[in-house]
Design an enzyme around this catalytic site. Structure first.
Site, short mmCIF file in Angstrom:
data_model
loop_
_atom_site.label_atom_id
_atom_site.label_comp_id
_atom_site.label_asym_id
_atom_site.label_seq_id
_atom_site.Cartn_x
_atom_site.Cartn_y
_atom_site.Cartn_z
N VAL A 1 0.83 -1.20 0.00
CA VAL A 1 0.00 0.00 0.00
C VAL A 1 0.87 1.26 0.00
O VAL A 1 0.61 2.21 -0.73
CB VAL A 1 -0.95 0.00 1.20
N TYR A 2 1.94 1.23 0.78
CA TYR A 2 2.84 2.38 0.81
C TYR A 2 3.48 2.59 -0.56
O TYR A 2 3.44 3.70 -1.11
CB TYR A 2 3.92 2.17 1.88
N GLY A 3 4.07 1.53 -1.11
CA GLY A 3 4.71 1.65 -2.42
C GLY A 3 3.72 2.01 -3.51
O GLY A 3 4.02 2.82 -4.40
#
Length: 259
Positions: A152-154
């Site tokens: 999700v961050y990437g």
């Protein structure tokens, strides 16, 4: 015309470094962050600069709407979408509230603030939008053994790269410039707040990231990668993207045909 910049996540790290540099360069500032005490500390330390402080949580609808109203109403010459959270963990282990917080801060907030600011910038024929992402945006093909999973961050950072490129093309000829800055590991509080000890990892300074971003604007870079010496590597990635996009046909590719 007075220079007026709005910076999110301005209480520490890259956001604070942007605010410091822009103040030194003669900008009036609207600084946004969750910690009112740090915002007021910055304003008090810069008595010669007009600084408006806005305590807002960009993981909430109310916070995003409050800052978007400012972006729409004020004659911004620069918007720096820097606010961020990490929550490094595999998707199956990422609590729902943290997933929502991450998407709100790194996807929804930059989108809505940019949407609010860009119409006025177009009308005035000038403006700059800077989205702060990171080199993890380019790490999707990496195997698990090389890069811990943080989908999700990437993915949120990859979104910032894509929207910056597409919006930059959309605004071509309007006088409004869009940039996404993609640093690697930076020496800030960002990782410490996630309980990560990065003291043994070589890190760039936040000031260097800001210097690269502003120089990148002068060079006409839409994607600024402060730690990548060979800019041709990025060009190769983008050429490959366009080659794949241009190679599509209405017929099913041979490898998908079953005899």
């Amino acid at each position: 015309m007075n220079k007026l910049a709005l910076v999110t996540g301005a209480t520490s790290g890259i956001g604070r470094a942007f605010a410091e540099r822009l103040a030194a360069d003669g900008h009036q500032l609207v600084i946004v962050g969750r910690r009112r005490d740090r915002l007021e500390e910055f304003a008090a330390a810069h008595p010669d600069v007009e600084v408006r402080t806005v305590a807002a949580d960009l993981s909430t609808t109310a916070g995003i709407e409050a800052v978007a109203e400012i972006c729409a109403a004020e004659p911004l010459t620069m918007l720096v979408n820097n606010a961020g959270v990490a929550h490094y963990m595999p998707l199956a282990q990422l609590p729902a509230d943290k997933a929502a917080e991450l998407v709100n801060v790194k996807v929804l907030a930059p989108t809505m603030l940019t949407r609010a600011a860009v119409a006025g910038m177009q009308e005035r024929g000038a403006g700059t939008i800077i989205n702060v992402a990171g080199m993890i945006a380019f790490s999707g093909p990496a195997p698990h053994s090389q890069m811990p999973r943080r989908a999700v961050y990437g993915g949120s950072l990859a979104y910032l790269v894509a929207i910056s490129q597409m919006l930059g093309a959309e605004l071509e000829g309007t006088g409004v410039t869009v940039q996404v800055v993609c640093p690697g590991v930076v020496a800030t509080e960002f990782h410490e707040r996630q309980g990560l000890d990065m003291s043994g990892v070589p890190r760039m300074t936040a000031d260097d990231v800001v210097a690269a971003s502003l120089r990148g604007l002068e060079l006409g870079e839409t994607v600024c990668a402060p730690g990548v010496e060979d800019a041709g590597l990025l060009d190769a990635v983008f050429r490959a993207d366009l080659a794949a996009f241009g190679a599509q046909r209405p017929e099913l590719a041979t490898r998908y045909r079953v005899a």
